[in-house]
Design a protein around this motif. Sequence first.
Motif, PDB file in Angstrom:
ATOM      1  N   ALA A  25      -8.137   3.718  -8.407  1.00 62.44           N
ATOM      2  CA  ALA A  25      -9.401   4.710  -6.930  1.00 62.44           C
ATOM      3  C   ALA A  25      -9.097   4.027  -5.635  1.00 62.44           C
ATOM      4  O   ALA A  25      -8.325   2.864  -5.397  1.00 62.44           O
ATOM      5  CB  ALA A  25     -10.884   4.014  -7.014  1.00 62.44           C
ATOM      6  N   GLY A  26      -9.273   4.946  -4.727  1.00 64.78           N
ATOM      7  CA  GLY A  26      -8.609   4.214  -4.028  1.00 64.78           C
ATOM      8  C   GLY A  26      -8.938   3.239  -2.989  1.00 64.78           C
ATOM      9  O   GLY A  26      -8.634   2.840  -2.248  1.00 64.78           O
ATOM     10  N   GLU A  27     -10.033   2.909  -3.130  1.00 64.00           N
ATOM     11  CA  GLU A  27     -10.484   1.618  -2.741  1.00 64.00           C
ATOM     12  C   GLU A  27      -9.701   0.473  -3.028  1.00 64.00           C
ATOM     13  O   GLU A  27      -9.837  -0.447  -2.471  1.00 64.00           O
ATOM     14  CB  GLU A  27     -11.908   2.185  -2.577  1.00 64.00           C
ATOM     15  CG  GLU A  27     -13.343   2.585  -1.130  1.00 64.00           C
ATOM     16  CD  GLU A  27     -14.202   2.742  -1.633  1.00 64.00           C
ATOM     17  OE1 GLU A  27     -14.969   2.174  -2.553  1.00 64.00           O
ATOM     18  OE2 GLU A  27     -14.950   3.512  -1.356  1.00 64.00           O
ATOM     19  N   GLU A  28      -9.602   0.374  -4.181  1.00 63.92           N
ATOM     20  CA  GLU A  28      -9.404  -0.166  -4.565  1.00 63.92           C
ATOM     21  C   GLU A  28      -7.882  -0.596  -4.937  1.00 63.92           C
ATOM     22  O   GLU A  28      -6.926  -2.387  -4.617  1.00 63.92           O
ATOM     23  CB  GLU A  28      -9.485  -0.302  -6.147  1.00 63.92           C
ATOM     24  CG  GLU A  28      -8.660  -1.223  -7.496  1.00 63.92           C
ATOM     25  CD  GLU A  28      -9.545  -2.873  -6.899  1.00 63.92           C
ATOM     26  OE1 GLU A  28      -8.792  -3.977  -7.100  1.00 63.92           O
ATOM     27  OE2 GLU A  28     -10.901  -2.719  -6.872  1.00 63.92           O
ATOM     28  N   ILE A  29      -7.163   0.277  -4.237  1.00 63.27           N
ATOM     29  CA  ILE A  29      -6.097   0.158  -3.897  1.00 63.27           C
ATOM     30  C   ILE A  29      -5.511  -0.398  -2.536  1.00 63.27           C
ATOM     31  O   ILE A  29      -4.335  -0.970  -2.136  1.00 63.27           O
ATOM     32  CB  ILE A  29      -5.600   1.768  -3.813  1.00 63.27           C
ATOM     33  CG1 ILE A  29      -5.064   2.259  -5.074  1.00 63.27           C
ATOM     34  CG2 ILE A  29      -3.915   1.775  -3.240  1.00 63.27           C
ATOM     35  CD1 ILE A  29      -4.258   3.518  -5.341  1.00 63.27           C
ATOM     36  N   VAL A  30      -6.935  -0.038  -2.137  1.00 59.29           N
ATOM     37  CA  VAL A  30      -6.815  -0.583  -0.301  1.00 59.29           C
ATOM     38  C   VAL A  30      -6.602  -2.153  -1.131  1.00 59.29           C
ATOM     39  O   VAL A  30      -6.282  -3.062   0.396  1.00 59.29           O
ATOM     40  CB  VAL A  30      -7.920   0.351   0.293  1.00 59.29           C
ATOM     41  CG1 VAL A  30      -7.712  -0.580   2.007  1.00 59.29           C
ATOM     42  CG2 VAL A  30      -7.174   2.613   1.266  1.00 59.29           C
ATOM     43  N   ARG A  31      -7.892  -2.289  -1.355  1.00 58.18           N
ATOM     44  CA  ARG A  31      -7.960  -3.767  -1.374  1.00 58.18           C
ATOM     45  C   ARG A  31      -6.860  -4.416  -1.957  1.00 58.18           C
ATOM     46  O   ARG A  31      -6.195  -5.518  -1.443  1.00 58.18           O
ATOM     47  CB  ARG A  31      -9.227  -3.997  -2.030  1.00 58.18           C
ATOM     48  CG  ARG A  31     -10.324  -4.474  -1.551  1.00 58.18           C
ATOM     49  CD  ARG A  31     -11.543  -4.632  -2.755  1.00 58.18           C
ATOM     50  NE  ARG A  31     -12.033  -4.264  -3.651  1.00 58.18           N
ATOM     51  CZ  ARG A  31     -12.710  -2.724  -3.739  1.00 58.18           C
ATOM     52  NH1 ARG A  31     -13.339  -1.995  -2.729  1.00 58.18           N
ATOM     53  NH2 ARG A  31     -12.836  -2.282  -4.883  1.00 58.18           N
ATOM     54  N   GLN A  32      -6.215  -3.742  -3.235  1.00 52.38           N
ATOM     55  CA  GLN A  32      -4.805  -4.729  -3.818  1.00 52.38           C
ATOM     56  C   GLN A  32      -3.519  -4.901  -2.596  1.00 52.38           C
ATOM     57  O   GLN A  32      -3.159  -5.627  -2.425  1.00 52.38           O
ATOM     58  CB  GLN A  32      -4.901  -3.756  -4.924  1.00 52.38           C
ATOM     59  CG  GLN A  32      -3.588  -4.752  -5.733  1.00 52.38           C
ATOM     60  CD  GLN A  32      -3.234  -3.715  -7.395  1.00 52.38           C
ATOM     61  OE1 GLN A  32      -4.182  -3.586  -7.385  1.00 52.38           O
ATOM     62  NE2 GLN A  32      -1.917  -4.069  -7.738  1.00 52.38           N
ATOM     63  N   VAL A  33      -3.185  -3.496  -1.989  1.00 50.51           N
ATOM     64  CA  VAL A  33      -2.647  -3.482  -0.869  1.00 50.51           C
ATOM     65  C   VAL A  33      -2.280  -4.325   0.760  1.00 50.51           C
ATOM     66  O   VAL A  33      -1.353  -5.315   0.404  1.00 50.51           O
ATOM     67  CB  VAL A  33      -2.419  -2.107  -1.134  1.00 50.51           C
ATOM     68  CG1 VAL A  33      -0.777  -2.125   0.461  1.00 50.51           C
ATOM     69  CG2 VAL A  33      -1.376  -1.449  -1.534  1.00 50.51           C
ATOM     70  N   ALA A  34      -3.752  -4.717   0.818  1.00 50.23           N
ATOM     71  CA  ALA A  34      -4.001  -5.603   2.060  1.00 50.23           C
ATOM     72  C   ALA A  34      -4.115  -6.434   1.581  1.00 50.23           C
ATOM     73  O   ALA A  34      -3.308  -7.370   2.175  1.00 50.23           O
ATOM     74  CB  ALA A  34      -5.614  -4.680   2.734  1.00 50.23           C
ATOM     75  N   SER A  35      -4.077  -7.213   0.571  1.00 46.20           N
ATOM     76  CA  SER A  35      -4.080  -8.322  -0.320  1.00 46.20           C
ATOM     77  C   SER A  35      -2.708  -9.176  -0.725  1.00 46.20           C
ATOM     78  O   SER A  35      -1.810 -10.054  -0.261  1.00 46.20           O
ATOM     79  CB  SER A  35      -4.804  -8.740  -1.540  1.00 46.20           C
ATOM     80  OG  SER A  35      -4.145  -8.345  -2.810  1.00 46.20           O
ATOM     81  N   GLN A  36      -1.829  -8.017  -0.750  1.00 48.58           N
ATOM     82  CA  GLN A  36      -0.797  -7.822  -1.252  1.00 48.58           C
ATOM     83  C   GLN A  36       0.945  -7.825   0.085  1.00 48.58           C
ATOM     84  O   GLN A  36       1.289  -8.681   0.240  1.00 48.58           O
ATOM     85  CB  GLN A  36      -0.002  -7.146  -2.100  1.00 48.58           C
ATOM     86  CG  GLN A  36       1.088  -6.801  -2.893  1.00 48.58           C
ATOM     87  CD  GLN A  36       2.004  -5.854  -3.767  1.00 48.58           C
ATOM     88  OE1 GLN A  36       0.741  -5.417  -4.025  1.00 48.58           O
ATOM     89  NE2 GLN A  36       2.720  -6.335  -4.900  1.00 48.58           N
ATOM     90  N   TRP A  37       0.322  -7.496   0.537  1.00 46.24           N
ATOM     91  CA  TRP A  37       1.130  -7.183   2.125  1.00 46.24           C
ATOM     92  C   TRP A  37       0.030  -7.501   3.517  1.00 46.24           C
ATOM     93  O   TRP A  37      -0.789  -6.968   3.289  1.00 46.24           O
ATOM     94  CB  TRP A  37       1.937  -6.088   2.210  1.00 46.24           C
ATOM     95  CG  TRP A  37       2.968  -5.101   0.988  1.00 46.24           C
ATOM     96  CD1 TRP A  37       3.519  -6.262   0.352  1.00 46.24           C
ATOM     97  CD2 TRP A  37       2.684  -3.491  -0.033  1.00 46.24           C
ATOM     98  NE1 TRP A  37       4.200  -5.279  -0.676  1.00 46.24           N
ATOM     99  CE2 TRP A  37       3.319  -3.765  -0.520  1.00 46.24           C
ATOM    100  CE3 TRP A  37       2.000  -3.027   0.963  1.00 46.24           C
ATOM    101  CZ2 TRP A  37       3.465  -2.532  -1.606  1.00 46.24           C
ATOM    102  CZ3 TRP A  37       2.161  -1.780   0.174  1.00 46.24           C
ATOM    103  CH2 TRP A  37       2.986  -1.722  -1.264  1.00 46.24           C
ATOM    104  N   PRO A  38       1.352  -7.780   4.257  1.00 51.49           N
ATOM    105  CA  PRO A  38       0.265  -8.013   5.906  1.00 51.49           C
ATOM    106  C   PRO A  38       0.601  -6.774   6.776  1.00 51.49           C
ATOM    107  O   PRO A  38       0.834  -6.128   8.196  1.00 51.49           O
ATOM    108  CB  PRO A  38       1.640  -9.114   6.612  1.00 51.49           C
ATOM    109  CG  PRO A  38       2.788  -8.652   5.848  1.00 51.49           C
ATOM    110  CD  PRO A  38       2.576  -8.295   4.527  1.00 51.49           C
TER     111      PRO A  38
END
Length: 80
Positions: A25-38
């Motif tokens: 889901a979009g929100e999960e992608i946002v969380r995952q990506v924001a934690s992975q990249w600055p």
Amino acid sequence: MPKSDRLEFLRRVEAVRQLMLSGLAGEEIVRQVASQWPVKERQVQNYLRIAREKILNVSAVERAYQQAEHIALRQLLRRK
């Protein structure tokens, strides 16, 4: 926070596209990506938007190809 170069940007968009296609889901992608990249959430939203456009473009090409194939098959059946 330094900007990524064009190649890194495209790599990130592709990674987000793959996450979308995997069913995340979009929100999960946002969380995952924001934690992975600055990056900030707004940039992740940009990645999502571009990835979504890429998916839709591929879908449009596939639909056009399938429609052309269907028309050709119908023409063949009519000739027979």
